[in-house]
Design an enzyme around this catalytic site. Structure first.
Site, PDB file in Angstrom:
ATOM      1  N   LYS A  81      -1.311  -5.723  -0.138  1.00 50.28           N
ATOM      2  CA  LYS A  81      -0.385  -6.518  -0.956  1.00 50.28           C
ATOM      3  C   LYS A  81       0.403  -7.469  -0.067  1.00 50.28           C
ATOM      4  O   LYS A  81       1.103  -7.048   0.860  1.00 50.28           O
ATOM      5  CB  LYS A  81       0.545  -5.569  -1.710  1.00 50.28           C
ATOM      6  N   GLU A 115      -2.995  -0.448 -10.004  1.00 53.07           N
ATOM      7  CA  GLU A 115      -2.174  -0.286  -8.804  1.00 53.07           C
ATOM      8  C   GLU A 115      -1.707   1.156  -8.696  1.00 53.07           C
ATOM      9  O   GLU A 115      -1.336   1.786  -9.676  1.00 53.07           O
ATOM     10  CB  GLU A 115      -0.959  -1.229  -8.874  1.00 53.07           C
ATOM     11  N   CYS A 159      -0.337  -6.919  -8.153  1.00 53.24           N
ATOM     12  CA  CYS A 159       0.916  -6.972  -8.899  1.00 53.24           C
ATOM     13  C   CYS A 159       1.761  -8.207  -8.570  1.00 53.24           C
ATOM     14  O   CYS A 159       1.486  -9.291  -9.068  1.00 53.24           O
ATOM     15  CB  CYS A 159       1.698  -5.679  -8.676  1.00 53.24           C
TER      16      CYS A 159
END
Length: 288
Positions: A109, A40, A150
């Site tokens: 995301k 990331e 994440c």
């Protein structure tokens, strides 16, 4: 097939990050990796104060370099994530490129990292970022792969959908920190060291792996104690039986593992949870 996770040391100089990332991609390819993944925010420091400064359009300079190195090495490349600017909004975005250099997927995301743990860490991605609104999968000659970034890993429904759609490998570029990292990135490791009531619990990734009978890979930046946001590191690969089959420390490194799809098929045959689900009583669905 061989999977490589690049635990990159990320600096404040974007050009250096891109150059080093491409060097390590070439190194991984030379050692037989057919699918390579970056962490990331691999081209910029992680933090709300950096996202606007480092943001790019897609396609842009960073994704162009990823495309070129994927084609040069004839590999599948999961480009970690970069801050993306589009239509006046910023996103935390992962791009994937195939052996011909074409972009196969773009994952923004979905779940923004807004947390407040008193006395330890407060972080609010939504101060600068907008959330993505779609699942992201791509096909390879080996298997179908599902993507998250994440914080997306904390939401089990995403992994379940990917499993339902035929994914056999889930990849999560992520940058857990020194509070959430030791607590949740690798629960089993902590339990063994402390020999406390957590002993025997599966790793954080294993929940996704065991529940859905898939391989799960988490790819972190290397730890930089001088950074404003210190990543945990410990990039990990877990197999469908819940075993950690590859794991990094905190430093910059490349983690290699061989993904054995025959083993995955055997596990699904031995414990056929996918066919035994009571869909007459419950279900998870992807909304269009």
């Amino acid at each position: 097939f061989r999977l490589a996770l690049i635990q990159l040391h990320v600096s404040a100089v974007k050009s250096d990050n891109l150059q080093r990332a491409c060097e390590l991609v070439r190194e991984a390819s030379a050692k037989g990796a057919k699918l390579v993944a970056l962490p990331e925010c691999f081209n910029s420091p992680y933090g709300t104060q950096y996202f606007k400064e480092y943001a790019e359009k897609i396609p842009g300079d960073s994704t162009q370099k990823l495309s070129e190195v994927a084609k040069e090495c004839s590999i599948y490349l999961v480009g970690g994530s970069i801050p993306e600017e589009d239509g006046g909004k910023l996103y935390n975005t992962c791009t994937v490129f195939g052996p011909d250099g074409a972009m196969l997927a773009k994952h923004r995301k979905v779940h923004l990292f807004d947390i407040d743990i008193p006395g330890k860490i407060q972080f609010k991605e939504s101060e600068t970022l907008s959330p993505g609104n779609s699942f992201s999968m791509f096909d390879t000659p080996f298997c179908k792969v599902g993507l998250g970034i994440c914080y997306d890993i904390r939401f089990a429904e995403m992994a379940q959908i990917y499993g339902q759609k035929g994914c056999q490998l889930l990849i999560y570029p992520g940058a857990f920190n020194l509070t959430t990292g030791p607590a949740h990135w690798e629960l089993l490791q902590r339990g063994r060291k402390k020999k406390n009531l957590w002993a025997g619990l599966p790793t954080f990734s294993e929940h996704r792996a065991v529940d859905n009978q898939v391989y799960v890979a988490t790819v972190s930046p290397a730890r930089d104690e001088k950074a404003s946001y210190v990543a945990w590191g410990h990039s990990t690969v877990v197999n469908p039986w819940g075993e950690v089959i590859a794991k990094a420390g905190a430093e910059e490194t490349v983690v290699y593992t061989d993904i054995d799809l025959k083993k995955l098929a055997e596990i699904r045959q031995q414990i056929p949870i996918l066919s035994q689900k009571r869909c007459d009583l419950y279900g998870i669905e992807m909304k269009e």
